[in-house]
Design an enzyme around this catalytic site. Structure first.
Site: not given
Length: 445
Positions: A275-277, A280
């Site tokens: 989900h993050c890299i 975001d």
């Protein structure tokens, strides 16, 4: 100067009599809820998915970081329960938001989950509550969106209720750290909220790192993930360049990391997942447009990392042509690993999904094996793959494929057997070299 609402809430946090609600019982929310319960608070977990509540009521955890035993222990002690009834938020003194913050198809922030959750809280908001956002987002979200929605009730932040931001730092599959041992960055809307944030999280985690504002805390999380995205893009680009030169990028990185200062190893792969890299950094790209400022590094890193699945499939097609004399359009390929990283079942933004689609776009047949993922669930971007199941891992099955593509290097896979059974292996993770299994039919990509 404090307020009676602040003083009562501070006392209830200090005595652990404050009731805590955690909204969103996924990879972030469930481990956090159990950690808060373990620290002595009574916790109610909220989720819109009734299936999760059924599983939790049965004592079954669907998140690797939370064992069934830990879940049962907190439930038996009366410190954890879960529900889909958001009206119970009115009974909570501390409310923590852990909902998804994806991107739209145009790479703009999709804050619908945060907005809808904030409205659900507003329906039950009362004086003396602390509302915390943990979902990753751009600077200004907590104060500009969450606070604004809550203040539509007529209650005021910093006087009637309090609001803060603390970025989640979960790393699925990382057994070296757990929720309570990862330092927690905290901030609040004003000094009273900041003090409540420090007191609450200090009761749950080992180390609390206060910063000056919610916007600063939001920027901390983005900076952490932008740092990784840019550095991964760098080694992905170096991989392509060194391939052309006949140089093994993994050997280069392993040698470079022996330098005891000034270097940190990052490794290439078939694309970014989780989900993050992959997501975001684009929250900051979007926000920067408001200030008419470019984010060239972030956008370039995104372009490089997004191009990796196509590069890998091109290498696969080249290897099939050169080593097997066969076109990709007439080949069957087994993708090893559907999860975005090793030893977890998490397929969010997994490049493996894109790899399967690209192979089939070129006329090839693709299947997958993953010891952690039995079936492809519904996803926003890859709906056509829903329902496909992992193949059986045995000699007869593997020999039925013209090539094996290593997308995720799970430890549970028998790589020695793969080396024996498959006529061609394309390895995007350098896992065969790490196992001392280099051979002519194993190609790095």
């Amino acid at each position: 100067m404090t307020s009676p609402h602040h003083d009562r809430l501070l006392e209830s946090i200090s005595s652990r009599t404050a009731r805590v609600g955690v909204i969103g019982l996924g990879y972030v929310g469930l481990p956090l809820a159990v950690a808060v319960a373990r620290s002595g608070f009574h916790v109610t977990g909220f989720d819109i998915d009734p299936g999760k509540i059924v599983a939790l009521d049965a004592g079954s955890s669907y998140i690797e970081a939370v064992s069934d035993e830990a879940l049962a222990s907190e439930a038996a002690a009366g410190r954890f329960r879960s529900t889909t009834d958001f009206s119970d938020l009115g009974f909570c003194d501390v409310i923590i938001i852990c909902v998804p913050t994806p991107l739209t198809r145009h790479r703009d922030p999709d804050l619908s989950f945060v907005e809808n959750t904030s409205r659900a809280i507003a329906d039950c908001l009362r004086p003396g509550q602390l509302v915390v956002l943990e979902s990753t987002t751009y600077p200004g979200t907590t104060d500009g969106i969450v606070r604004s929605i809550l203040e539509e009730t007529g209650l005021k932040s910093g006087t009637d209720f309090f609001i803060g931001f603390s970025p989640e730092r979960e790393d699925p599959g990382n057994r070296a750290y757990e929720t309570t041992s990862i330092p927690k960055v905290v901030a609040g809307d004003g000094p009273m909220a900041a003090g409540l944030m420090e007191r609450f999280y200090a009761a749950v985690v080992t180390t609390v790192v206060p910063v000056s504002s919610n916007a600063t805390a939001e920027a901390v999380k983005l900076t952490e993930n932008i740092f990784r995205a840019v550095n991964i893009a760098l080694v992905n680009e170096l991989k392509v360049v060194y391939e052309a030169m006949g140089i093994d990028v993994w050997e280069v990185i392993d040698a470079a990391k022996t330098k005891p200062f000034g270097y940190m190893p990052f490794y290439p792969g078939p694309g970014l997942g989780g989900h993050c890299i992959p997501i975001d950094p684009f929250y900051l790209t979007w926000k920067s447009r408001e200030y008419e400022l470019p984010t060239r590094f972030i956008e370039l890193a995104g372009e490089i990392n997004s191009a990796m699945p196509r590069h890998v499939v091109a290498r696969l097609a080249e290897a099939l042509d050169r080593r097997e004399g066969k076109a990709l359009s007439r080949s069957a390929v087994l993708v090893i690993g559907l999860a975005y990283k090793k030893n977890v079942p998490d397929i969010r933004e997994s490049p493996s999904l894109k790899l399967i689609e690209l192979i089939e776009e070129r006329g090839g047949k693709a299947a997958f094996y993953d010891p952690y993922v039995e079936e492809i669930p519904s996803t926003r971007e890859h709906m056509a793959l829903k329902g496909r199941r992992s193949v059986v891992f045995d000699e007869a099955t593997v020999r039925g494929f013209d090539a094996v593509l290593i997308a995720t290097d799970h430890d549970a896979v028998d790589y020695a057997a793969l080396a024996d059974w498959s006529p061609l292996i394309v390895d995007t993770r350098n896992v065969f070299a790490r196992h001392g299994l280099a051979a002519e039919h194993i190609v790095k990509a």
